[in-house]
Design an enzyme around this catalytic site. Structure first.
Site, short mmCIF file in Angstrom:
data_model
loop_
_atom_site.label_atom_id
_atom_site.label_comp_id
_atom_site.label_asym_id
_atom_site.label_seq_id
_atom_site.Cartn_x
_atom_site.Cartn_y
_atom_site.Cartn_z
N CYS A 1 0.02 -1.05 -8.13
CA CYS A 1 -0.20 -2.20 -9.23
C CYS A 1 -1.09 -3.15 -8.71
O CYS A 1 -1.95 -2.76 -7.85
CB CYS A 1 1.21 -2.82 -9.62
SG CYS A 1 2.39 -3.41 -8.52
N GLY A 2 -0.93 -4.49 -9.14
CA GLY A 2 -2.00 -5.47 -8.79
C GLY A 2 -1.58 -5.75 -7.09
O GLY A 2 -2.53 -5.88 -6.33
N THR A 3 -0.35 -5.96 -6.84
CA THR A 3 0.06 -6.17 -5.40
C THR A 3 0.88 -5.30 -4.88
O THR A 3 1.03 -5.23 -3.59
CB THR A 3 1.05 -7.46 -5.29
OG1 THR A 3 2.14 -7.04 -6.36
CG2 THR A 3 0.36 -8.74 -6.01
N ASP B 1 -0.11 0.75 -12.98
CA ASP B 1 -0.05 0.08 -13.92
C ASP B 1 -1.69 -0.23 -14.28
O ASP B 1 -2.64 0.48 -13.50
CB ASP B 1 0.76 -1.38 -14.30
CG ASP B 1 0.17 -2.32 -13.17
OD1 ASP B 1 -0.70 -2.03 -12.41
OD2 ASP B 1 0.77 -3.52 -13.13
N GLY C 1 5.68 -5.52 -7.42
CA GLY C 1 6.44 -5.09 -8.66
C GLY C 1 7.05 -3.82 -8.71
O GLY C 1 8.36 -3.30 -8.86
N MET C 2 5.90 -3.05 -8.18
CA MET C 2 6.37 -1.33 -8.18
C MET C 2 7.20 -0.98 -7.16
O MET C 2 8.44 -0.38 -7.46
CB MET C 2 5.07 -0.65 -7.90
CG MET C 2 3.94 -0.55 -9.17
SD MET C 2 4.80 0.51 -10.44
CE MET C 2 3.07 1.05 -11.16
N HIS D 1 9.92 5.34 10.72
CA HIS D 1 11.11 4.74 11.12
C HIS D 1 11.91 4.67 9.73
O HIS D 1 13.21 4.69 9.81
CB HIS D 1 11.07 3.38 11.43
CG HIS D 1 10.22 3.05 12.65
ND1 HIS D 1 10.16 1.85 13.54
CD2 HIS D 1 9.85 4.08 13.74
CE1 HIS D 1 9.62 2.11 14.70
NE2 HIS D 1 9.34 3.39 14.86
N ARG E 1 17.68 7.92 16.32
CA ARG E 1 18.31 6.50 16.06
C ARG E 1 17.82 6.09 14.35
O ARG E 1 18.68 5.36 13.73
CB ARG E 1 17.91 5.59 16.92
CG ARG E 1 16.51 5.22 17.09
CD ARG E 1 16.21 4.28 18.17
NE ARG E 1 14.94 3.71 18.34
CZ ARG E 1 13.83 4.12 18.57
NH1 ARG E 1 13.88 5.60 19.13
NH2 ARG E 1 12.62 3.79 18.73
N HIS E 2 16.50 6.35 14.20
CA HIS E 2 16.20 5.90 12.90
C HIS E 2 16.89 6.60 11.56
O HIS E 2 17.16 6.14 10.56
CB HIS E 2 14.61 6.32 12.61
CG HIS E 2 13.92 5.66 13.68
ND1 HIS E 2 13.93 4.16 13.91
CD2 HIS E 2 13.11 6.14 14.64
CE1 HIS E 2 12.94 3.83 14.99
NE2 HIS E 2 12.61 5.03 15.33
C1 RB5 Z 1 0.13 -7.24 -13.75
O1 RB5 Z 1 -0.56 -8.32 -13.90
C2 RB5 Z 1 0.71 -7.38 -12.53
O2 RB5 Z 1 1.58 -8.43 -12.31
C3 RB5 Z 1 1.18 -6.47 -11.65
O3 RB5 Z 1 0.31 -5.19 -11.61
C4 RB5 Z 1 1.77 -6.43 -10.26
O4 RB5 Z 1 0.97 -6.91 -9.30
C5 RB5 Z 1 3.30 -6.76 -10.19
O5 RB5 Z 1 3.86 -6.64 -9.07
#
Ligand code: RB5
Length: 167
Positions: free
Chosen positions: A78-80, A21, A83-84, A111, A145-146
């Site tokens: 994405c940012g973190t 994103d 979400g993806m 694994h 096993r995995h």
């Molecule tokens: C976008 O602002 C942010 O929410 C997205 O990049 C991501 O971190 C979502 O999980």
């Protein structure tokens, strides 16, 4: 160089997709350069600027191709990364893992046979992301096993309505 950081091994995926994103866009460009340097054929599924977009649209685009076998694996940014991964894991056959360092990246290949690596561009810098991408693309699934446990994940996908009745 320890085992985690040994990126000299052969790649295990022939075709990899990359998508992001707006938050992941600059890091996606760096990751594409890493894949090129590794000689991996990759598909860039966007987004192509820092303009605001919705990450589930890009997760869906990439994860659908992984589930259909058009791609062997994918990298979502994405940012973190969270979400993806949440969105991608809704698609049967997808095993997306959010990782922030090389050890968990290697272990989720060995694994869990992870077929998508999700990275947070606000969490991981370009140098660490490069190490992780190299680990992800060069680490084979351990099987044994995995394999039994990964098959149980697939069973959960098939039987999720049944699970609701069990509780
Ligand atoms: C976008 O602002 C942010 O929410 C997205 O990049 C991501 O971190 C979502 O999980």
């Amino acid at each position: 160089m320890n085992e985690v950081n040994d990126c000299s091994r052969r790649t295990v995926f022939a075709r990899v997709g990359v998508a992001c994103d707006h938050g992941g866009y600059p890091l996606k460009e760096e990751i594409c350069a890493v894949l090129r340097s590794m000689g991996i054929e990759y598909g860039d599924l966007g987004t192509d600027s820092g303009d605001s977009v919705d990450y589930p649209d890009y997760a869906r685009r990439l994860a659908g191709k992984v589930a259909a076998g058009e791609l062997d694996a994918g990298i979502l940014i994405c940012g973190t990364g969270i979400g993806m991964a949440m969105a991608a894991n809704k698609i049967p056959g997808v095993r997306a893992a959010v990782c922030s360092e090389p050890l968990s990246t290697r272990l989720t290949r060995e694994h869990n046979d992870a077929n998508i690596l999700a990275i947070g561009a606000r969490i991981v810098g370009p140098a660490l992301a490069e190490e992780m991408v190299r680990c992800f693309c060069t680490t084979p699934f351990s099987g044994g096993r995995h394999a039994r446990r990964v098959e149980k994940i697939a069973e959960l996908e098939r039987d999720s309505s049944q699970c609701e009745r069990e509780v």
